[in-house]
Design a protein around this motif. Structure first.
Motif, PDB file in Angstrom:
ATOM      1  N   MET A 247       0.817  -1.204   0.000  1.00 58.76           N
ATOM      2  CA  MET A 247       0.000   0.000   0.000  1.00 58.76           C
ATOM      3  C   MET A 247       0.859   1.265   0.000  1.00 58.76           C
ATOM      4  SD  MET A 247      -3.346  -0.784   2.364  1.00 58.76           S
ATOM      5  CE  MET A 247      -2.398  -1.198   3.818  1.00 58.76           C
ATOM      6  N   ASP A 248       1.979   1.251   0.721  1.00 51.40           N
ATOM      7  CA  ASP A 248       2.843   2.430   0.733  1.00 51.40           C
ATOM      8  C   ASP A 248       3.491   2.662  -0.629  1.00 51.40           C
ATOM      9  OD1 ASP A 248       2.353   3.204   3.361  1.00 51.40           O
ATOM     10  OD2 ASP A 248       4.492   3.415   3.825  1.00 51.40           O
ATOM     11  N   TRP A 249       3.536   1.639  -1.454  1.00 50.17           N
ATOM     12  CA  TRP A 249       4.075   1.764  -2.803  1.00 50.17           C
ATOM     13  C   TRP A 249       3.079   2.458  -3.735  1.00 50.17           C
ATOM     14  CZ3 TRP A 249       2.720  -2.486  -6.550  1.00 50.17           C
ATOM     15  CH2 TRP A 249       3.212  -2.219  -7.827  1.00 50.17           C
ATOM     16  N   TYR A 250       1.850   1.947  -3.803  1.00 52.85           N
ATOM     17  CA  TYR A 250       0.937   2.467  -4.831  1.00 52.85           C
ATOM     18  C   TYR A 250      -0.021   3.547  -4.326  1.00 52.85           C
ATOM     19  CZ  TYR A 250      -2.443  -0.889  -2.815  1.00 52.85           C
ATOM     20  OH  TYR A 250      -3.261  -1.580  -1.951  1.00 52.85           O
TER      21      TYR A 250
ATOM     22  N   GLY B 183      -1.463 -11.643  -8.717  1.00 48.68           N
ATOM     23  CA  GLY B 183      -1.920 -10.376  -8.152  1.00 48.68           C
ATOM     24  C   GLY B 183      -0.817  -9.684  -7.398  1.00 48.68           C
ATOM     25  N   VAL B 184      -1.172  -8.982  -6.321  1.00 50.67           N
ATOM     26  CA  VAL B 184      -0.253  -8.103  -5.602  1.00 50.67           C
ATOM     27  C   VAL B 184      -0.012  -8.634  -4.195  1.00 50.67           C
ATOM     28  CG1 VAL B 184       0.063  -5.758  -4.721  1.00 50.67           C
ATOM     29  CG2 VAL B 184      -1.004  -6.120  -6.953  1.00 50.67           C
ATOM     30  N   ARG B 185       1.245  -8.671  -3.820  1.00 55.78           N
ATOM     31  CA  ARG B 185       1.578  -9.055  -2.450  1.00 55.78           C
ATOM     32  C   ARG B 185       1.080  -7.994  -1.468  1.00 55.78           C
ATOM     33  NH1 ARG B 185       7.538 -11.650  -1.786  1.00 55.78           N
ATOM     34  NH2 ARG B 185       7.710 -12.734  -3.788  1.00 55.78           N
ATOM     35  N   CYS B 186       0.673  -8.444  -0.312  1.00 53.66           N
ATOM     36  CA  CYS B 186       0.354  -7.503   0.765  1.00 53.66           C
ATOM     37  C   CYS B 186       1.639  -6.908   1.319  1.00 53.66           C
ATOM     38  CB  CYS B 186      -0.421  -8.208   1.863  1.00 53.66           C
ATOM     39  SG  CYS B 186      -0.841  -7.148   3.261  1.00 53.66           S
ATOM     40  N   VAL B 187       2.633  -7.757   1.555  1.00 52.19           N
ATOM     41  CA  VAL B 187       3.936  -7.329   2.071  1.00 52.19           C
ATOM     42  C   VAL B 187       5.021  -7.951   1.207  1.00 52.19           C
ATOM     43  CG1 VAL B 187       3.219  -6.904   4.450  1.00 52.19           C
ATOM     44  CG2 VAL B 187       3.880  -9.208   3.759  1.00 52.19           C
TER      45      VAL B 187
ATOM     46  N   ALA C 108      -7.705  -7.192  -2.084  1.00 52.88           N
ATOM     47  CA  ALA C 108      -7.934  -5.757  -1.941  1.00 52.88           C
ATOM     48  C   ALA C 108      -6.761  -4.965  -2.492  1.00 52.88           C
ATOM     49  CB  ALA C 108      -8.183  -5.409  -0.478  1.00 52.88           C
ATOM     50  N   GLU C 109      -5.533  -5.359  -2.130  1.00 50.35           N
ATOM     51  CA  GLU C 109      -4.367  -4.668  -2.653  1.00 50.35           C
ATOM     52  C   GLU C 109      -4.282  -4.797  -4.166  1.00 50.35           C
ATOM     53  OE1 GLU C 109      -3.425  -4.895   1.672  1.00 50.35           O
ATOM     54  OE2 GLU C 109      -4.500  -6.113   0.224  1.00 50.35           O
ATOM     55  N   SER C 110      -4.615  -5.958  -4.688  1.00 54.40           N
ATOM     56  CA  SER C 110      -4.581  -6.135  -6.144  1.00 54.40           C
ATOM     57  C   SER C 110      -5.539  -5.177  -6.836  1.00 54.40           C
ATOM     58  CB  SER C 110      -4.934  -7.586  -6.504  1.00 54.40           C
ATOM     59  OG  SER C 110      -3.982  -8.497  -5.992  1.00 54.40           O
ATOM     60  N   CYS C 111      -6.746  -5.063  -6.308  1.00 52.98           N
ATOM     61  CA  CYS C 111      -7.739  -4.189  -6.942  1.00 52.98           C
ATOM     62  C   CYS C 111      -7.409  -2.716  -6.749  1.00 52.98           C
ATOM     63  CB  CYS C 111      -9.133  -4.509  -6.404  1.00 52.98           C
ATOM     64  SG  CYS C 111      -9.768  -6.071  -7.035  1.00 52.98           S
ATOM     65  N   GLU C 112      -6.785  -2.375  -5.635  1.00 51.52           N
ATOM     66  CA  GLU C 112      -6.365  -0.991  -5.467  1.00 51.52           C
ATOM     67  C   GLU C 112      -5.252  -0.637  -6.446  1.00 51.52           C
ATOM     68  OE1 GLU C 112      -7.538  -0.056  -0.821  1.00 51.52           O
ATOM     69  OE2 GLU C 112      -5.543  -0.841  -1.260  1.00 51.52           O
ATOM     70  N   LEU C 113      -4.349  -1.577  -6.711  1.00 49.22           N
ATOM     71  CA  LEU C 113      -3.357  -1.321  -7.751  1.00 49.22           C
ATOM     72  C   LEU C 113      -4.040  -1.157  -9.104  1.00 49.22           C
ATOM     73  CD1 LEU C 113      -0.462  -0.987  -8.721  1.00 49.22           C
ATOM     74  CD2 LEU C 113      -0.354  -3.479  -8.998  1.00 49.22           C
ATOM     75  N   VAL C 114      -5.063  -1.962  -9.375  1.00 46.10           N
ATOM     76  CA  VAL C 114      -5.846  -1.797 -10.605  1.00 46.10           C
ATOM     77  C   VAL C 114      -6.354  -0.356 -10.717  1.00 46.10           C
ATOM     78  CG1 VAL C 114      -8.006  -2.461 -11.764  1.00 46.10           C
ATOM     79  CG2 VAL C 114      -6.509  -4.219 -10.793  1.00 46.10           C
ATOM     80  N   LEU C 115      -6.900   0.159  -9.633  1.00 44.48           N
ATOM     81  CA  LEU C 115      -7.430   1.527  -9.624  1.00 44.48           C
ATOM     82  C   LEU C 115      -6.319   2.550  -9.825  1.00 44.48           C
ATOM     83  CD1 LEU C 115      -9.981   1.089  -6.733  1.00 44.48           C
ATOM     84  CD2 LEU C 115     -10.559   1.734  -9.083  1.00 44.48           C
ATOM     85  N   ALA C 116      -5.148   2.313  -9.232  1.00 44.12           N
ATOM     86  CA  ALA C 116      -4.028   3.229  -9.420  1.00 44.12           C
ATOM     87  C   ALA C 116      -3.560   3.216 -10.874  1.00 44.12           C
ATOM     88  CB  ALA C 116      -2.883   2.853  -8.485  1.00 44.12           C
TER      89      ALA C 116
ATOM     90  N   ALA D 142     -15.637  -5.321  -1.958  1.00 48.11           N
ATOM     91  CA  ALA D 142     -15.861  -3.916  -2.298  1.00 48.11           C
ATOM     92  C   ALA D 142     -14.784  -3.401  -3.239  1.00 48.11           C
ATOM     93  CB  ALA D 142     -15.900  -3.077  -1.023  1.00 48.11           C
ATOM     94  N   ALA D 143     -13.532  -3.759  -2.986  1.00 46.74           N
ATOM     95  CA  ALA D 143     -12.448  -3.316  -3.866  1.00 46.74           C
ATOM     96  C   ALA D 143     -12.640  -3.865  -5.274  1.00 46.74           C
ATOM     97  CB  ALA D 143     -11.107  -3.762  -3.296  1.00 46.74           C
ATOM     98  N   VAL D 144     -13.136  -5.088  -5.381  1.00 54.11           N
ATOM     99  CA  VAL D 144     -13.420  -5.672  -6.702  1.00 54.11           C
ATOM    100  C   VAL D 144     -14.483  -4.852  -7.428  1.00 54.11           C
ATOM    101  CG1 VAL D 144     -14.363  -7.690  -7.903  1.00 54.11           C
ATOM    102  CG2 VAL D 144     -12.739  -8.005  -6.021  1.00 54.11           C
ATOM    103  N   VAL D 145     -15.569  -4.535  -6.743  1.00 58.57           N
ATOM    104  CA  VAL D 145     -16.660  -3.789  -7.370  1.00 58.57           C
ATOM    105  C   VAL D 145     -16.180  -2.409  -7.815  1.00 58.57           C
ATOM    106  CG1 VAL D 145     -18.934  -2.747  -7.001  1.00 58.57           C
ATOM    107  CG2 VAL D 145     -18.446  -5.039  -6.113  1.00 58.57           C
ATOM    108  N   LEU D 146     -15.393  -1.731  -6.991  1.00 60.22           N
ATOM    109  CA  LEU D 146     -14.925  -0.395  -7.357  1.00 60.22           C
ATOM    110  C   LEU D 146     -13.937  -0.452  -8.519  1.00 60.22           C
ATOM    111  CD1 LEU D 146     -14.562   1.222  -3.832  1.00 60.22           C
ATOM    112  CD2 LEU D 146     -16.398   1.539  -5.499  1.00 60.22           C
ATOM    113  N   ALA D 147     -13.110  -1.488  -8.565  1.00 59.68           N
ATOM    114  CA  ALA D 147     -12.213  -1.654  -9.711  1.00 59.68           C
ATOM    115  C   ALA D 147     -13.017  -1.916 -10.983  1.00 59.68           C
ATOM    116  CB  ALA D 147     -11.225  -2.788  -9.453  1.00 59.68           C
ATOM    117  N   ALA D 148     -14.047  -2.741 -10.860  1.00 54.46           N
ATOM    118  CA  ALA D 148     -14.905  -3.009 -12.017  1.00 54.46           C
ATOM    119  C   ALA D 148     -15.605  -1.741 -12.482  1.00 54.46           C
ATOM    120  CB  ALA D 148     -15.926  -4.088 -11.666  1.00 54.46           C
ATOM    121  N   GLU D 149     -16.055  -0.919 -11.538  1.00 55.44           N
ATOM    122  CA  GLU D 149     -16.713   0.334 -11.885  1.00 55.44           C
ATOM    123  C   GLU D 149     -15.784   1.235 -12.695  1.00 55.44           C
ATOM    124  OE1 GLU D 149     -19.531   3.360  -9.459  1.00 55.44           O
ATOM    125  OE2 GLU D 149     -17.485   3.221  -8.679  1.00 55.44           O
ATOM    126  N   ALA D 150     -14.525   1.309 -12.271  1.00 58.77           N
ATOM    127  CA  ALA D 150     -13.566   2.151 -12.984  1.00 58.77           C
ATOM    128  C   ALA D 150     -13.261   1.596 -14.369  1.00 58.77           C
ATOM    129  CB  ALA D 150     -12.283   2.270 -12.163  1.00 58.77           C
TER     130      ALA D 150
END
Length: 337
Positions: free
Chosen positions: A206-209, A239-243, A252-260, A309-317
């Motif tokens: 998370m501190d990365w993206y 996907g994305v590692r948590c740490v 969640a981290e994977s989908c947040e990277l998708v959004l970034a 929720a992160a999946v749905v928001l990534a799909a929305e974007a």
């Protein structure tokens, strides 16, 4: 919210319904262990709204109204309607601005936004009151009123997005808050230029993206930041590692990277990461929190509403058919008129 080749609209709605199924009778959307925190709660409400589950989302906003404290904050953790951890986190408080702005974009219900405006204003004032002279925002205020000892890069990046959308909401409400815009500008500068302002949590993806996701870092700097951490945190096909130091990818981290990635126009890689994390999908539309790929086991052995929720928001974007689909792309400072 159809994402071609990845998820259909019906599948996205089914995922949102898995969030509603986890919602408590009082409107709170808890973690798998039963506690509710305001940040993840708001994220879940945004997903419910995206999928048209408006009544369920509104019950969640009513929960926020009931549990907000006089200083504008929410308890760090609420269990069974009772505060279990009493401090108030700055990013938890600020995120309601993103949720209410998102609701307004999707539903067009200005009366609802006006009803929540005092709640938003108190919450953002709570967060901004924790800003230091340098510009970072301390992560908490303890129950006794003492400010936290440090700031968190991920939390401040999220607050940056909250402030940008709070400014837009304030203008719409006819109650401009120029001090919030100044706070956002100062915060963006310290995020982009002063890494020493934040506690070292660099092992967390998370501190990365998040500086990119939250809009403080964009353009060439964003591209370079994501490139620098890509091989450390992204596991091809998973996907994305948590740490950085554990063989554990999380949804969640994977989908947040998708959004970034989507926020900076890197749609191809956004779609790839989104497709890769679908192995976490359960038959009922919910998502496992993570996958420990060395042991080949779900870890933890739970399906979390915040991951859905992160999946749905990534799909929305990615789908591009929602009035709120650009809410992460628009987290950056507005350009010149």
């Amino acid at each position: 919210m159809n994402v071609p080749g990845v998820l259909t609209h019906e599948q996205v709605v089914r995922t949102a319904r898995s969030i509603a199924a986890a919602q408590d009778d009082d409107g709170g959307v808890p973690w798998p262990d039963g506690h509710v925190d305001a940040w993840n709660h708001v994220e879940c409400l945004m997903a419910l709204t995206s999928a048209g589950l408006i009544a369920e989302a509104r019950a969640g906003y009513a929960w926020l109204v009931r549990h907000q404290r006089a200083d504008g904050s929410w308890p760090m953790k609420v269990c069974g309607g009772v505060a279990a951890e009493h401090g108030g986190e700055s990013n938890h408080a600020a995120y309601i601005a993103v949720g209410v702005w998102h609701d307004l974009l999707v539903t067009g219900d200005e009366a609802f936004a006006r009803g929540l405006w005092p709640v938003v204003r108190r919450a953002l004032d709570f967060a901004v009151d924790l800003q230091t002279a340098r510009g970072e925002i301390l992560w908490e205020r303890a129950h006794d009123g003492a400010p936290g000892s440090h700031a968190l890069l991920t939390g401040c990046s999220s607050i940056h997005q909250s402030l940008r959308h709070a400014v837009r909401l304030a203008e719409r409400m006819g109650d401009p808050q120029p001090e919030w815009e100044l706070a956002a500008d100062r915060l963006a500068h310290v995020i982009a230029a002063h890494p020493e302002a934040f506690a070292d949590k660099s092992r967390f993806s998370m501190d990365w993206y998040y500086p990119v996701l939250g809009g403080a870092v964009r353009g060439t700097a964003a591209t370079e930041r994501l490139a620098a951490g890509w091989d450390t945190f992204v596991v091809p096909g998973l996907g994305v590692r948590c740490v950085s130091d554990q063989p554990w990818v999380t949804g969640a981290e994977s989908c947040e990277l998708v959004l970034a990635l989507d926020a900076i126009g890197d749609r191809e890689r956004a779609l790839t990461v989104f497709a890769d994390m679908q192995r976490l999908r359960h038959d009922d539309g919910s998502y496992w929190t993570g996958w420990q790929y060395a042991n080949e086991a779900w870890f933890p052995h739970e399906r979390s509403a915040y991951t859905a929720a992160a999946v749905v928001l990534a799909a929305e974007a990615l789908a591009g058919d929602s009035p709120a689909g650009a809410i992460f792309r628009e987290a950056a400072a507005p350009g010149p008129a």
